[in-house]
Design an enzyme around this catalytic site. Structure first.
Site, PDB file in Angstrom:
ATOM      1  N   ASP A  45      33.149  44.496  39.373  1.00 38.98           N
ATOM      2  CA  ASP A  45      32.488  45.529  38.569  1.00 38.98           C
ATOM      3  C   ASP A  45      31.394  44.942  37.681  1.00 38.98           C
ATOM      4  O   ASP A  45      31.635  44.054  36.872  1.00 38.98           O
ATOM      5  CB  ASP A  45      33.524  46.284  37.740  1.00 38.98           C
ATOM      6  CG  ASP A  45      34.533  46.984  38.639  1.00 38.98           C
ATOM      7  OD1 ASP A  45      34.094  47.735  39.527  1.00 38.98           O
ATOM      8  OD2 ASP A  45      35.745  46.752  38.476  1.00 38.98           O
ATOM      9  N   ASP A  96      33.334  38.298  40.641  1.00 40.34           N
ATOM     10  CA  ASP A  96      33.807  39.494  39.964  1.00 40.34           C
ATOM     11  C   ASP A  96      33.267  40.687  40.762  1.00 40.34           C
ATOM     12  O   ASP A  96      32.297  40.544  41.516  1.00 40.34           O
ATOM     13  CB  ASP A  96      33.260  39.497  38.530  1.00 40.34           C
ATOM     14  CG  ASP A  96      33.524  40.794  37.806  1.00 40.34           C
ATOM     15  OD1 ASP A  96      34.688  41.228  37.777  1.00 40.34           O
ATOM     16  OD2 ASP A  96      32.560  41.384  37.273  1.00 40.34           O
TER      17      ASP A  96
END
EC number: 3.1.3.-
Length: 195
Positions: free
Chosen positions: A14, A12
């Site tokens: 953020d 991922d």
């Protein structure tokens, strides 16, 4: 069946590769708050801000490009990713929408962060992208994503610890406090995997 020597790391962006507090200065300024990361105990920021979902997404549409361009890296992430890229594929799977692709790739280049592929799925559900890319291990900060990925694929999921994700997890979700700790865990996992 041929066994891949190289592992595929799904990451991922953020709150995982970027500092989880990235949004706070912008939110505090806009909504006249003084929130710290410790104040954010739910992934849904509207709860901490006391605003509606509509207000949040209207604000987000206006500011997301600036925030993503100026995001700070998570502490220690660059050294770890630089080492991993030598032997493994780094595939980023993010909830960011497709219109942010250029900004996202430019940010990686400006930060000198390695990547083999970046997939902007435009939603928090990353299951199909993980299946498509045959990910071996995933790195996430969103609790329900980490649990769903771990349960669907029976792969290890490294959950980057934040106040907003401190709920119970299955055994193959590993809570980590820092990227150097993630590297140590992954090194051991690779040894156990015969890599």
């Amino acid at each position: 069946m041929t066994v891949r020597k190289q592992k595929r790391f799904g990451l991922d962006i953020d709150g995982t590769v970027t500092d989880p507090a990235t949004f706070l200065p912008y939110l505090n300024e806009q909504f006249q708050k003084t929130l710290t990361l410790e104040d954010i105990t739910d992934y849904d920021l509207t709860k901490s801000l006391g605003i509606t979902s509509e207000e949040f997404w209207k604000w987000m549409e206006q500011h997301e490009q600036t925030i993503y361009k100026q995001a700070k890296k998570a502490d220690g992430v660059d050294q770890v990713l630089e080492e991993w890229k030598q032997e493994h594929e780094l595939i980023y799977i993010t909830a960011r929408a497709s219109h942010l692709e250029e900004i996202t790739k430019n940010w990686f280049e400006q930060q000198n962060l390695p990547f083999h592929h970046i997939e902007l799925v435009g939603k928090h559900d990353k299951i199909e992208a993980i299946r498509t890319h045959e990910i071996d291990i995933f790195f996430e900060d969103k609790h329900d994503n980490a649990v769903a990925i771990a349960e669907t694929f029976a792969i290890p999921v490294i959950l980057m610890d934040t106040p907003y994700n401190r709920l119970p997890t299955p055994a193959n979700v590993v809570r980590i406090n820092h990227w150097t700790e993630a590297k140590a865990w992954v090194d051991e996992w690779l040894k156990r995997s015969g890599f």
